[in-house]
Write a protein that holds these residues in place. Structure first.
Motif, PDB file in Angstrom:
ATOM      1  N   GLY A 187       3.611   6.008  -0.622  1.00 61.55           N
ATOM      2  CA  GLY A 187       2.479   6.621  -1.320  1.00 61.55           C
ATOM      3  C   GLY A 187       2.718   8.097  -1.526  1.00 61.55           C
ATOM      4  O   GLY A 187       3.370   8.522  -2.478  1.00 61.55           O
ATOM      5  N   CYS A 188       2.228   8.911  -0.585  1.00 61.08           N
ATOM      6  CA  CYS A 188       2.377  10.368  -0.708  1.00 61.08           C
ATOM      7  C   CYS A 188       3.742  10.855  -0.240  1.00 61.08           C
ATOM      8  O   CYS A 188       4.205  11.917  -0.654  1.00 61.08           O
TER       9      CYS A 188
ATOM     10  N   GLY B 113      -1.028   6.973   4.652  1.00 63.77           N
ATOM     11  CA  GLY B 113      -0.947   5.807   5.525  1.00 63.77           C
ATOM     12  C   GLY B 113      -0.401   4.548   4.882  1.00 63.77           C
ATOM     13  O   GLY B 113      -0.312   3.504   5.532  1.00 63.77           O
ATOM     14  N   ALA B 114      -0.018   4.599   3.589  1.00 60.34           N
ATOM     15  CA  ALA B 114       0.476   3.395   2.918  1.00 60.34           C
ATOM     16  C   ALA B 114       1.770   2.876   3.540  1.00 60.34           C
ATOM     17  O   ALA B 114       2.094   1.696   3.406  1.00 60.34           O
ATOM     18  N   CYS B 115       2.506   3.745   4.226  1.00 64.12           N
ATOM     19  CA  CYS B 115       3.803   3.359   4.796  1.00 64.12           C
ATOM     20  C   CYS B 115       3.710   2.948   6.260  1.00 64.12           C
ATOM     21  O   CYS B 115       4.739   2.818   6.937  1.00 64.12           O
ATOM     22  N   THR B 116       2.509   2.727   6.776  1.00 63.36           N
ATOM     23  CA  THR B 116       2.340   2.422   8.202  1.00 63.36           C
ATOM     24  C   THR B 116       3.053   1.136   8.606  1.00 63.36           C
ATOM     25  O   THR B 116       2.918   0.103   7.952  1.00 63.36           O
TER      26      THR B 116
ATOM     27  N   TYR C  55      -9.559  -5.209  -0.397  1.00 62.76           N
ATOM     28  CA  TYR C  55      -8.537  -4.550  -1.221  1.00 62.76           C
ATOM     29  C   TYR C  55      -8.962  -4.672  -2.679  1.00 62.76           C
ATOM     30  O   TYR C  55      -9.757  -5.531  -3.051  1.00 62.76           O
ATOM     31  N   GLN C  56      -8.411  -3.794  -3.510  1.00 66.53           N
ATOM     32  CA  GLN C  56      -8.596  -3.945  -4.946  1.00 66.53           C
ATOM     33  C   GLN C  56      -7.216  -3.974  -5.608  1.00 66.53           C
ATOM     34  O   GLN C  56      -6.700  -5.028  -5.933  1.00 66.53           O
ATOM     35  N   CYS C  57      -6.588  -2.812  -5.722  1.00 68.44           N
ATOM     36  CA  CYS C  57      -5.234  -2.825  -6.302  1.00 68.44           C
ATOM     37  C   CYS C  57      -4.216  -3.404  -5.319  1.00 68.44           C
ATOM     38  O   CYS C  57      -3.173  -3.903  -5.719  1.00 68.44           O
ATOM     39  N   GLY C  58      -4.509  -3.321  -4.023  1.00 71.63           N
ATOM     40  CA  GLY C  58      -3.634  -3.898  -3.002  1.00 71.63           C
ATOM     41  C   GLY C  58      -2.506  -3.004  -2.537  1.00 71.63           C
ATOM     42  O   GLY C  58      -1.774  -3.369  -1.616  1.00 71.63           O
ATOM     43  N   TYR C  59      -2.348  -1.813  -3.148  1.00 70.34           N
ATOM     44  CA  TYR C  59      -1.206  -0.974  -2.808  1.00 70.34           C
ATOM     45  C   TYR C  59      -1.264  -0.494  -1.363  1.00 70.34           C
ATOM     46  O   TYR C  59      -0.253  -0.495  -0.659  1.00 70.34           O
ATOM     47  N   CYS C  60      -2.440  -0.105  -0.906  1.00 68.78           N
ATOM     48  CA  CYS C  60      -2.566   0.432   0.450  1.00 68.78           C
ATOM     49  C   CYS C  60      -2.726  -0.664   1.491  1.00 68.78           C
ATOM     50  O   CYS C  60      -2.677  -0.394   2.692  1.00 68.78           O
TER      51      CYS C  60
END
Length: 211
Positions: free
Chosen positions: A81-82, A88-91, A139-144
């Motif tokens: 993500g960032c 936190g997307a890479c947790t 979820y919506q887009c599911g990316y996170c």
């Protein structure tokens, strides 16, 4: 001797002199730059144990754990993500504890147990948190979502072991996972779609044994 102020230099001659001096003084510097050898890339062999499988990789020492997972092992469930440890997307789970994989180097985790979203469950046998996210549309887009779920797994384990958070009322008792407690513990995971209410419901279901 002539007075310097009396020397008459035409514009054309001035430009010629400038071009000649630039050639004389600029060429050695350019040649030196062209002859400079490219920096040497230092590599190390690291053994990563991911989702129970062992992988031996020769990695640039600067490779983050996130890039090792995505670019070298092709486990793209873990999201970038960032890339600054803020979303936190890479947790992932490292020896059972949640970490931001973008902030740590792969070579630092030789032999440790790494669990990604791919290791938590399968379509036919979902992890309770995965099932709860589906049930509550967390979820919506599911990316996170992979980072949210891995973080929630680690968070529930932390609470079970009595680790307090900033909002925990007592340091001597096991934390009760109230909505406020869950929000605080999950605050490092951002959902840009704003599905926080559903995420909270999903985690509460698992915490209360309903999932």
């Amino acid at each position: 001797m002539e007075n310097p102020t009396d020397i008459n230099i035409s514009r054309r001659n001035l430009l010629k002199a400038g071009a000649a001096s630039a050639t004389v003084f600029g060429t050695p510097a350019m040649s030196a730059a062209q002859n400079t050898a490219p920096p040497q890339i230092l590599k190390a062999t690291v053994t990563l144990t991911v989702n129970g499988n062992t992988h031996e990789l020769a990695l640039d020492l600067r490779t983050s754990l996130l890039d090792a997972l995505r670019e070298h092992l092709h486990m793209t469930g873990t999201k970038k993500g960032c890339d600054h440890g803020q979303c936190g997307a890479c947790t992932v789970l490292l020896d059972g504890k949640r970490i931001n994989s973008c902030l740590t180097l792969a070579v630092m985790h030789d032999g440790q147990q790494i669990t990604t979203i791919e290791g938590l469950g399968t379509p036919g046998a979902l992890h309770p948190l995965q099932a709860a996210f589906v049930k509550h549309d967390g979820y919506q887009c599911g990316y996170c979502t992979p980072g949210q779920i891995c973080s929630a797994v680690g968070m529930l384990d932390e609470a079970a072991r009595g680790m307090p958070s900033h909002v925990t009322g007592s340091l001597n008792e096991r934390p009760l996972l109230s909505p406020e407690e869950i929000r605080e513990r999950m605050s490092g995971n951002i959902c840009r779609c704003g599905a926080y209410a559903n995420i909270l419901d999903a985690i509460e279901d698992v915490a209360e044994g309903k999932a």
